[in-house]
Design a protein around this motif. Structure first.
Motif, PDB file in Angstrom:
ATOM      1  N   GLU A  73     -12.103  32.346   9.725  1.00 55.53           N
ATOM      2  CA  GLU A  73     -12.702  31.543   8.660  1.00 55.53           C
ATOM      3  C   GLU A  73     -12.103  30.139   8.613  1.00 55.53           C
ATOM      4  O   GLU A  73     -12.821  29.145   8.475  1.00 55.53           O
ATOM      5  N   GLU A  74     -10.773  30.057   8.747  1.00 52.29           N
ATOM      6  CA  GLU A  74     -10.109  28.752   8.693  1.00 52.29           C
ATOM      7  C   GLU A  74     -10.460  27.915   9.918  1.00 52.29           C
ATOM      8  O   GLU A  74     -10.664  26.704   9.808  1.00 52.29           O
ATOM      9  N   THR A  75     -10.585  28.551  11.077  1.00 52.73           N
ATOM     10  CA  THR A  75     -10.977  27.832  12.292  1.00 52.73           C
ATOM     11  C   THR A  75     -12.372  27.251  12.124  1.00 52.73           C
ATOM     12  O   THR A  75     -12.619  26.085  12.471  1.00 52.73           O
ATOM     13  N   GLU A  76     -13.275  28.071  11.582  1.00 55.62           N
ATOM     14  CA  GLU A  76     -14.636  27.588  11.366  1.00 55.62           C
ATOM     15  C   GLU A  76     -14.653  26.437  10.357  1.00 55.62           C
ATOM     16  O   GLU A  76     -15.343  25.425  10.559  1.00 55.62           O
ATOM     17  N   ALA A  77     -13.871  26.570   9.285  1.00 56.23           N
ATOM     18  CA  ALA A  77     -13.817  25.502   8.275  1.00 56.23           C
ATOM     19  C   ALA A  77     -13.249  24.219   8.888  1.00 56.23           C
ATOM     20  O   ALA A  77     -13.784  23.123   8.663  1.00 56.23           O
ATOM     21  N   ARG A  78     -12.196  24.347   9.679  1.00 56.81           N
ATOM     22  CA  ARG A  78     -11.602  23.180  10.331  1.00 56.81           C
ATOM     23  C   ARG A  78     -12.593  22.521  11.279  1.00 56.81           C
ATOM     24  O   ARG A  78     -12.742  21.300  11.305  1.00 56.81           O
ATOM     25  N   ASP A  79     -13.276  23.364  12.057  1.00 60.85           N
ATOM     26  CA  ASP A  79     -14.224  22.831  13.042  1.00 60.85           C
ATOM     27  C   ASP A  79     -15.433  22.171  12.379  1.00 60.85           C
ATOM     28  O   ASP A  79     -16.117  21.360  13.018  1.00 60.85           O
ATOM     29  N   ASN A  80     -15.700  22.512  11.131  1.00 61.16           N
ATOM     30  CA  ASN A  80     -16.836  21.936  10.424  1.00 61.16           C
ATOM     31  C   ASN A  80     -16.471  20.705   9.593  1.00 61.16           C
ATOM     32  O   ASN A  80     -17.318  20.158   8.907  1.00 61.16           O
ATOM     33  N   ILE A  81     -15.219  20.293   9.666  1.00 64.18           N
ATOM     34  CA  ILE A  81     -14.834  19.059   8.981  1.00 64.18           C
ATOM     35  C   ILE A  81     -15.500  17.904   9.725  1.00 64.18           C
ATOM     36  O   ILE A  81     -15.412  17.828  10.956  1.00 64.18           O
ATOM     37  N   PRO A  82     -16.172  17.043   9.008  1.00 62.94           N
ATOM     38  CA  PRO A  82     -16.867  15.931   9.676  1.00 62.94           C
ATOM     39  C   PRO A  82     -15.902  15.097  10.523  1.00 62.94           C
ATOM     40  O   PRO A  82     -14.720  14.956  10.203  1.00 62.94           O
TER      41      PRO A  82
END
Length: 120
Positions: A50-59
């Motif tokens: 979840e954190e990897t996905e959130a990080r990767d989705n940071i503009p």
């Protein structure tokens, strides 16, 4: 062999059987510990995803921000935790396997030879 020595060997066999039971108990506790660590690892792994996905989705415009770097560090830390837990589980597998081998040795080699010595 006289009866007195046979009795002593029989007592040793009884004690060794108790040791075997102790090994089996320790093995069951280690198996339980392994299961619990695996479960915790799975939880961390899910949070890591979840954190990897959130990080990767940071503009891209915010990828130099403190928020991005904190997220990136959290991902790195959790990856290390997962690796460490996997290592612990592997070590527990090795210990459990060794205990299995020793239980077999107790049954076949030690008890078997003692019983053969007294003619049981």
């Amino acid at each position: 062999m006289n009866n007195k020595r046979r009795k002593k060997i029989s007592d040793v066999i009884n004690n060794v059987n108790k040791y075997k039971t102790d090994f089996e108990y320790i093995k069951s506790k280690l198996s339980e510990l392994k299961h619990n660590i695996n479960s915790a690892k799975d939880d961390v792994d899910m949070i890591l995803d979840e954190e990897t996905e959130a990080r990767d989705n940071i503009p891209e415009s915010l990828q130099d921000s403190e928020r991005y770097w904190e997220s990136d560090q959290a991902v790195t830390d959790m990856e290390e935790v997962v690796d460490d837990m996997e290592s612990i589980v592997g070590d527990l597998d090795d210990v459990i396997s060794t205990i299995d081998d020793k239980i077999d040795e107790i049954e076949t080699d030690i008890i078997g030879n003692l019983e053969a010595a007294i003619g049981a």
